[in-house]
Design a protein around this motif. Structure first.
Motif, PDB file in Angstrom:
ATOM      1  N   TYR A 281       0.834  -1.204   0.000  1.00  0.00           N
ATOM      2  CA  TYR A 281       0.000   0.000   0.000  1.00  0.00           C
ATOM      3  C   TYR A 281       0.867   1.252   0.000  1.00  0.00           C
ATOM      4  O   TYR A 281       1.997   1.248   0.455  1.00  0.00           O
ATOM      5  CB  TYR A 281      -0.899   0.021   1.235  1.00  0.00           C
ATOM      6  CG  TYR A 281      -1.927  -1.078   1.253  1.00  0.00           C
ATOM      7  CD1 TYR A 281      -3.068  -0.995   0.456  1.00  0.00           C
ATOM      8  CD2 TYR A 281      -1.749  -2.207   2.047  1.00  0.00           C
ATOM      9  CE1 TYR A 281      -4.011  -2.019   0.470  1.00  0.00           C
ATOM     10  CE2 TYR A 281      -2.677  -3.224   2.061  1.00  0.00           C
ATOM     11  CZ  TYR A 281      -3.811  -3.124   1.271  1.00  0.00           C
ATOM     12  OH  TYR A 281      -4.734  -4.135   1.267  1.00  0.00           O
ATOM     13  N   GLU A 282       0.324   2.340  -0.508  1.00  0.00           N
ATOM     14  CA  GLU A 282       0.963   3.663  -0.440  1.00  0.00           C
ATOM     15  C   GLU A 282       2.384   3.654  -1.021  1.00  0.00           C
ATOM     16  O   GLU A 282       3.256   4.372  -0.550  1.00  0.00           O
ATOM     17  CB  GLU A 282       1.024   4.156   1.021  1.00  0.00           C
ATOM     18  CG  GLU A 282      -0.287   4.155   1.759  1.00  0.00           C
ATOM     19  CD  GLU A 282      -1.071   5.455   1.581  1.00  0.00           C
ATOM     20  OE1 GLU A 282      -0.528   6.371   0.919  1.00  0.00           O
ATOM     21  OE2 GLU A 282      -2.190   5.541   2.084  1.00  0.00           O
ATOM     22  N   GLY A 283       2.603   2.798  -1.998  1.00  0.00           N
ATOM     23  CA  GLY A 283       3.922   2.789  -2.630  1.00  0.00           C
ATOM     24  C   GLY A 283       4.810   1.653  -2.172  1.00  0.00           C
ATOM     25  O   GLY A 283       5.780   1.289  -2.832  1.00  0.00           O
ATOM     26  N   GLY A 284       4.493   1.076  -1.036  1.00  0.00           N
ATOM     27  CA  GLY A 284       5.217  -0.106  -0.578  1.00  0.00           C
ATOM     28  C   GLY A 284       6.632   0.140  -0.107  1.00  0.00           C
ATOM     29  O   GLY A 284       7.021   1.273   0.218  1.00  0.00           O
ATOM     30  N   LYS A 285       7.405  -0.950  -0.114  1.00  0.00           N
ATOM     31  CA  LYS A 285       8.782  -0.918   0.393  1.00  0.00           C
ATOM     32  C   LYS A 285       9.647   0.087  -0.369  1.00  0.00           C
ATOM     33  O   LYS A 285       9.437   0.331  -1.543  1.00  0.00           O
ATOM     34  CB  LYS A 285       9.414  -2.299   0.261  1.00  0.00           C
ATOM     35  CG  LYS A 285       9.040  -3.257   1.363  1.00  0.00           C
ATOM     36  CD  LYS A 285       9.904  -4.518   1.282  1.00  0.00           C
ATOM     37  CE  LYS A 285       9.426  -5.539   2.306  1.00  0.00           C
ATOM     38  NZ  LYS A 285      10.255  -6.759   2.306  1.00  0.00           N
ATOM     39  N   GLY A 286      10.639   0.633   0.356  1.00  0.00           N
ATOM     40  CA  GLY A 286      11.629   1.469  -0.306  1.00  0.00           C
ATOM     41  C   GLY A 286      11.250   2.933  -0.394  1.00  0.00           C
ATOM     42  O   GLY A 286      12.096   3.774  -0.662  1.00  0.00           O
ATOM     43  N   THR A 287       9.971   3.258  -0.171  1.00  0.00           N
ATOM     44  CA  THR A 287       9.566   4.654  -0.223  1.00  0.00           C
ATOM     45  C   THR A 287       9.983   5.372   1.072  1.00  0.00           C
ATOM     46  O   THR A 287      10.367   4.735   2.045  1.00  0.00           O
ATOM     47  CB  THR A 287       8.030   4.781  -0.347  1.00  0.00           C
ATOM     48  OG1 THR A 287       7.445   4.026   0.721  1.00  0.00           O
ATOM     49  CG2 THR A 287       7.549   4.215  -1.660  1.00  0.00           C
ATOM     50  N   ASP A 288       9.904   6.705   1.037  1.00  0.00           N
ATOM     51  CA  ASP A 288      10.182   7.486   2.240  1.00  0.00           C
ATOM     52  C   ASP A 288       9.194   7.139   3.348  1.00  0.00           C
ATOM     53  O   ASP A 288       9.545   7.094   4.532  1.00  0.00           O
ATOM     54  CB  ASP A 288      10.091   8.990   1.951  1.00  0.00           C
ATOM     55  CG  ASP A 288      11.389   9.502   1.365  1.00  0.00           C
ATOM     56  OD1 ASP A 288      12.387   8.737   1.395  1.00  0.00           O
ATOM     57  OD2 ASP A 288      11.410  10.648   0.878  1.00  0.00           O
ATOM     58  N   LEU A 289       7.961   6.881   2.913  1.00  0.00           N
ATOM     59  CA  LEU A 289       6.929   6.512   3.879  1.00  0.00           C
ATOM     60  C   LEU A 289       7.312   5.224   4.592  1.00  0.00           C
ATOM     61  O   LEU A 289       7.173   5.094   5.809  1.00  0.00           O
ATOM     62  CB  LEU A 289       5.590   6.338   3.144  1.00  0.00           C
ATOM     63  CG  LEU A 289       4.387   5.964   3.991  1.00  0.00           C
ATOM     64  CD1 LEU A 289       4.147   6.992   5.078  1.00  0.00           C
ATOM     65  CD2 LEU A 289       3.139   5.834   3.121  1.00  0.00           C
ATOM     66  N   HIS A 290       7.819   4.275   3.812  1.00  0.00           N
ATOM     67  CA  HIS A 290       8.242   3.006   4.408  1.00  0.00           C
ATOM     68  C   HIS A 290       9.354   3.239   5.425  1.00  0.00           C
ATOM     69  O   HIS A 290       9.334   2.716   6.530  1.00  0.00           O
ATOM     70  CB  HIS A 290       8.707   2.036   3.327  1.00  0.00           C
ATOM     71  CG  HIS A 290       9.142   0.704   3.869  1.00  0.00           C
ATOM     72  ND1 HIS A 290      10.371   0.158   3.607  1.00  0.00           N
ATOM     73  CD2 HIS A 290       8.516  -0.168   4.699  1.00  0.00           C
ATOM     74  CE1 HIS A 290      10.486  -1.006   4.229  1.00  0.00           C
ATOM     75  NE2 HIS A 290       9.367  -1.227   4.894  1.00  0.00           N
ATOM     76  N   LYS A 291      10.315   4.078   5.031  1.00  0.00           N
ATOM     77  CA  LYS A 291      11.423   4.381   5.950  1.00  0.00           C
ATOM     78  C   LYS A 291      10.914   4.985   7.252  1.00  0.00           C
ATOM     79  O   LYS A 291      11.403   4.685   8.335  1.00  0.00           O
ATOM     80  CB  LYS A 291      12.412   5.342   5.282  1.00  0.00           C
ATOM     81  CG  LYS A 291      13.431   4.613   4.429  1.00  0.00           C
ATOM     82  CD  LYS A 291      14.424   5.570   3.796  1.00  0.00           C
ATOM     83  CE  LYS A 291      15.094   4.894   2.618  1.00  0.00           C
ATOM     84  NZ  LYS A 291      15.440   5.846   1.563  1.00  0.00           N
ATOM     85  N   ALA A 292       9.927   5.869   7.107  1.00  0.00           N
ATOM     86  CA  ALA A 292       9.368   6.502   8.312  1.00  0.00           C
ATOM     87  C   ALA A 292       8.732   5.457   9.222  1.00  0.00           C
ATOM     88  O   ALA A 292       8.913   5.485  10.450  1.00  0.00           O
ATOM     89  CB  ALA A 292       8.333   7.557   7.918  1.00  0.00           C
ATOM     90  N   THR A 293       8.020   4.490   8.608  1.00  0.00           N
ATOM     91  CA  THR A 293       7.350   3.488   9.448  1.00  0.00           C
ATOM     92  C   THR A 293       8.348   2.511  10.049  1.00  0.00           C
ATOM     93  O   THR A 293       8.085   1.938  11.106  1.00  0.00           O
ATOM     94  CB  THR A 293       6.294   2.695   8.646  1.00  0.00           C
ATOM     95  OG1 THR A 293       6.923   2.079   7.518  1.00  0.00           O
ATOM     96  CG2 THR A 293       5.180   3.608   8.162  1.00  0.00           C
ATOM     97  N   VAL A 294       9.503   2.336   9.367  1.00  0.00           N
ATOM     98  CA  VAL A 294      10.528   1.449   9.940  1.00  0.00           C
ATOM     99  C   VAL A 294      11.047   2.030  11.258  1.00  0.00           C
ATOM    100  O   VAL A 294      11.349   1.293  12.213  1.00  0.00           O
ATOM    101  CB  VAL A 294      11.686   1.231   8.944  1.00  0.00           C
ATOM    102  CG1 VAL A 294      12.885   0.608   9.635  1.00  0.00           C
ATOM    103  CG2 VAL A 294      11.223   0.345   7.790  1.00  0.00           C
TER     104      VAL A 294
END
Lengths: 729, 729
Positions: B669-682
């Motif tokens: 969702y929302e672009g998945g792995k590797g996006t800035d969003l993913h980094k933020a959730t990590v």
């Protein structure tokens, strides 16, 4: 008119007189501050934006407060007409009057202090530009002093004056000792309303101010520094004025109202407990049996009741003198100036407390009461130092956070989390030692309230020093925005770095004073509800339930205000983005952003978002009291007290440590700004913002407000049965 | 030999017999699991690394535990020789014996369960490969069932057997009712040692296991995913095996020992309170006056004492039956399988509880006791659902965190923080309602302990379902590392996603059961210290001090274990970097990393770092008891209880919500792995790791251990005066 009454009138008149002197001195200082003219156009322009924003917020806030205060006072008056509560003193139109006075004075003190701060900040910038360090120190400190002097002066004046008036109205002048006692008892219960007034204003000041300031701060940072890559305090950022306004309404007016609440709350708890101190006969018996009290006993009671007010009075005097001395010297180092003022004040307090104790009491008791006050003074100082130890980059914890941040933002957050939690240990140990010693010296819970009075007797000076921080922070921002010389900015930077230390110490002091105040109010609540005989037995299921719910409320409250900051910051970001989109000239610096709109967003959010948390704080003790009775409410209070204290310490120190870890990097260590390490520390700093400046300080208010509401409804609780009384079999 | 004694022997023998059946069934299942052969070379290789690591850790851990257990048992024996404590039952060599049995049984259950889990995980992978979903579900569930059946079987067997033996030794067979009562009372006090043994093992299992697993997890993630850019569960990461071992020792053995402790602690508190339930005469009088008790009264007391053991027994039976039924069907959807098993178990429990209640008690009382048990059952289920609501991406909170993460890691952390805090509200309300209803039905604190028994009667099934989670998590990891087909990985992924839900529910259940167990133990402590008359009055300064310190300890404890994880993870990162540097072939996949070394680092760190927190948990009630006496210690317990519960709920749910926000993005969702969003959730996920899997669960242990230590020293406390007795005037 008896000699005893005359004694009371004379003592209280001295207090009234000296507290008026304090306010007058504050007004003189305000006039002097007004006399400093600023000719620099840019500084004036920015200052006028900030002032406009601050006044706009205060106006709106005061309008809302006015309505709430009115509603509460009507309710207080109406309750007095309930037939079954006729005998309950401390309820009714008289309480409504003291409540209104408390709210008005507290509001007035906040307004004057804020006005002074808003003026002091840009004048500090200009004084730094024109005359250098010494004048800049003096100007900023003058701004803080006005708040400090007004707060303690007005608070003490109102409390003492009302107390004197009601003591007389209730018949304190009569010759019968029993009637005098009843007058004293009633007068003390009536002024509890004064404390409630101050508490309600503090709720608005601290929670509303906290939401305002962090919504603006987080919003401005995220959209300015992160998205648009413009520096902090850049006039092209539409939210920058709101951010500066926030420093004034949150850190100055909010902090001031917090300590006002502690100051008044502590005095009220000490007055209440003074009524019962060292008296072996139960108050019930004294009230109902006119022969139970002798004039010797009563004269002792009067002394224990007056003593806290005397201590507060010499606190006011020593603040005035210390500020005068401080203003008459030339300072090069702001840290030294603030330290000297604090030490001088403490020293003066110790000496005069000794004298007053010896004058009022005899022999061993005098010495013991003196020592109790000293315990309070030192707990106040100690708690500040502990906060500094955990949050200053001079000590290992912040450096450890920096080290842990090398593996990224997550480990930065975790380590700051751990530091804040750890800091609860020594803080609690110090508080507990204070309670233990105060009780050891006096063998009475009155001693614990006295220690709190000792701690808060320095409130005038503490507020003066604390308000210095946000004033110089703003002064630095104004220097930045006005593009002043590097030389000027070096001065304001130096002033600001000292402000960080005072901020940490101030937060510790606010938490410690809230804890002691609440314990004092808790014991006063005990006396007011006649719980001494039955006790608040944790072994009763109803009390256990109370403790559980009490411990949960600070979490719910924190969650709500943290969420509010997030929502408001989001609105702020959207507004800034919109302004940039509609007028590309803003970022180029060719056209001016709409600062007012951003101030407006923070204002609206602050006022709207605080309604629900406010209702929780006010209604939960009332609901708990009705369902679980006096005992269950006692459980709720103690659960709420320890839970909110731990959260407050944890949040304040985690937040402070994250903040200073970031600032350490920004000073150029470990590669300085722009590095990955810097980015990691910015995450912790941003996480810490709502914790240390909104949720954390709100904890102080929550527990004090809950305590004073409980004390207010105590006369009702002893007349009704709890709905869930099966839980107290 | 009396009829009454015969009744007790028969009832307890049934329990002993059925609990042995439970253990035997577990061994049969283990044999069946052993029979499944795996021929896939890579799977076998990886499985042998994990097994080796897990066994190595367990061996070292058990060695340390052996020494600690020995020391404690010697101390317990020696205390019995102190002349002034001669009269204090529940102290001395007899307690030492029950303590040793408790520790051994608890340790044994953990070991068997872990062995089963380590076998189940790779066999699940292989079954998924060869036969698909249904067999994979069955294999993984079988692994969990072995732990569940062993834990409840061994725990209940040991407790009941010891109780029966000591009841007989103390003279339960005698014809005099008063002597029978004394025998019953002594036997109950003696088996408290059994609970202490289980608690000590749980401390090692939960805290040590928690540090182990997160040191490995955080270390592996930071150096693997972040630094070297290799995926999770990649065999080139030297820390990957330690990470997998961690799932077994932390999430399986740790969780198992936590619930074992709750299970035994709850039964002990219910036995103790059963002794005093519905008896209007004070236990003091009964013990000293042989004519105070009639045989009718005693027969009532015997029933209230036996009732909780009967409920536990039918819990064991219903677990066995539910597992049997579940194993005999073919399942396509793991969620459905687990739900059906849980519902079946609950339904069976309700029906049989009704029958047993009606058999043992009469009329209204039978119905009330039945309803009380049902309340406990539903609180247990409800608390799990609340945890799921706040941490599942099916509901708004996790989606809100995802939304807030769009402005970066800081807002991700803040919003998760706020969610966890908010979740305390409904959780506490549910718990409090449970307490309220249990008390309403029974009008006795025995009812509160009974509700806890009701909740924990499902422990066998709950543990079986909970252990499923980490088993399938590991199965997925092994599939990944063995580079199996996508089809197989789809199966393990599906199994795993269900495991996330069960994990959240399990954590909620652990917290809720710890809360109820501790409240039960707290009330048992009250009875044991004869505090009923004096109460634990919060209005005494000594109690206030106790509450303050108690509320602080969970923060100190959390800070220490969080810090330990950080330190250990750091060592892990350094080791991995060193291995990569010394042998570049590891990253290329041409040479094998030294997995053992990494397991070693986690092992050493876990065992070393838990010493100090362990000392705090064990020594603080003892020190508080000596300084502040029974009342002050009561204050410490209630302060510790509410504070650790709030922290546990907050940490578990914040951590779970962050985890699932990250997983939501990773689902694409929302672009998945590797996006800035993913980094933020990590970032939030990593922050949450030590909170939800180390500090949070440790809170359960801390408060239960402190409660049971207090209960153990209760007989001493009533014979000595507190050192700071001036605080209790």
């Amino acid at each position: 008119m008896t000699d005893q009454y005359l004694f009371v009138v004379i003592m209280l008149s001295v207090t009234v007189f000296l507290s008026i002197v304090s306010v007058l001195y504050a007004l003189i200082l305000l006039k002097r501050l007004n006399r400093i003219k600023v000719e620099h156009e840019k500084i004036n322009a920015i200052a006028s934006y900030i002032k406009e924003g601050a006044v706009a917020f205060m106006k709106r806030q005061y309008k809302v407060m006015f309505i709430v205060v009115l509603i509460v006072s009507v309710i207080l008056t109406l309750i007095g007409f309930i037939p079954s509560l006729k005998g309950a003193e401390g309820i009714g139109y008289r309480s409504s009057i003291t409540f209104l006075v408390g709210a008005s004075f507290s509001g007035l003190a906040g307004f004057i202090g804020m006005l002074a701060a808003v003026k002091a900040n840009y004048k500090t910038t200009d004084q730094a530009r024109l005359h250098g360090m010494s004048k800049a120190i003096k100007t900023s400190f003058t701004g803080g002093s006005i708040l400090g002097l007004t707060v303690v002066g007005l608070s003490l004046f109102g409390l003492t004056f009302l107390f004197l008036v009601f003591y007389t109205l209730y018949g304190g002048y009569k010759s019968n000792v029993h009637e005098q006692y009843i007058a004293l008892s009633h007068a003390i219960h009536i002024v509890t309303g004064y404390g409630l007034g101050a508490s309600l204003i503090a709720l608005f000041g601290r929670v509303g101010g906290g939401i305002f300031t962090k919504a603006a701060d987080v919003g401005a940072d995220l959209v300015g520094k992160v998205e648009s890559n413009i520096p902090e305090d850049d006039p092209r950022n539409p939210a920058v004025i709101a951010d500066n306004v926030g420093d004034n309404v949150g850190d100055i007016a909010g902090m001031g109202s917090d300590l006002t609440e502690s100051y008044i709350g502590t005095l009220i708890s000490a007055l209440t407990l003074g009524l019962y101190a060292f008296v072996s006969i139960s108050p019930e018996i004294i009230l109902n049996d006119s022969s139970a009290i002798t004039s010797t006993m009563f004269s002792g009671i009067v002394k224990t009741v007056l003593f806290p007010l005397m201590i507060a009075t010499i606190g006011v005097v020593s603040t005035i003198i210390s500020i005068m001395i401080m203003r008459n010297r030339t300072w090069k180092d702001p840290q030294k100036a603030l330290n000297k003022a604090t030490y001088l004040n403490t020293l003066f307090m110790i000496v005069t407390t000794f004298l007053i104790s010896m004058l009022l009491f005899e022999g061993a008791l005098a010495l013991k009461l003196f020592l109790t006050i000293v315990v309070g003074l030192f707990v106040g100082i100690g708690i500040g130092f502990i906060a500094e130890y955990y949050t200053s980059d001079k000590y290992k914890y912040v450096l450890n956070i920096v080290e842990q941040s090398k593996t990224g933002g997550a480990t930065n957050v975790i380590s700051g989390f751990s530091v804040g939690m750890k800091s609860t240990f020594i803080t609690v140990m110090l508080l507990v030692s204070g309670i233990l010693l105060a009780y050891l010296f006096t063998q009475d819970i009155y001693g614990i309230a006295l220690a709190a009075v000792g701690m808060l007797s320095t409130a005038g000076m503490t507020i003066s020093v604390d308000a210095y921080g946000p004033i110089v922070d703003n002064a630095g921002g104004i220097a930045e925005m006005s593009h002043l010389d590097e030389q000027v900015r070096n001065i304001t930077d130096h002033l600001d770095s000292v402000g960080n230390t005072t901020a940490a110490i101030a937060k510790g002091f606010c938490i410690g004073s809230a804890a002691l105040t609440s314990i004092g109010l808790f014991f006063a609540y005990e006396k007011a509800t006649n719980l001494t005989a039955s006790g608040v037995d944790i072994l009763k299921p109803g009390v256990v339930i109370g403790v559980f719910i009490g411990a949960m409320l600070p979490y719910l409250f924190s969650s709500l205000v943290i969420n509010s900051v997030g929502k408001a910051a989001h609105l702020m970001i959207e507004e800034v983005r919109l302004q940039y989109k509609n007028d590309p000239g803003i970022l180029k610096g060719t056209s001016l952003p709409d600062y007012k709109k951003c101030v407006d967003i923070s204002t609206q959010a602050a006022l709207k978002e605080m309604i629900f948390p406010a209702l929780i704080a006010i209604l939960s003790p009332i609901i708990a009291g009705l369902l679980l009775g006096a005992q269950g409410l006692g459980g709720l209070l103690i659960g709420g007290l320890v839970s909110s204290m731990m959260l407050a310490i944890f949040m304040a120190n985690s937040g402070g440590a994250w903040d200073n870890a970031k600032k350490y990097i920004e000073q150029g260590y470990e590669g300085g700004k722009g590095t990955d390490l810097h980015k990691a520390t910015v995450i912790g700093d941003t996480v810490g913002d709502p914790l240390k400046d909104t949720a954390g300080p709100s904890m102080d208010i929550l527990i004090k407000l809950m305590s004073i509401v409980s004390l207010m409804i105590a006369p009702i609780l002893i007349q009704i049965e709890p709905l869930l009384k099966f839980l107290f079999k």
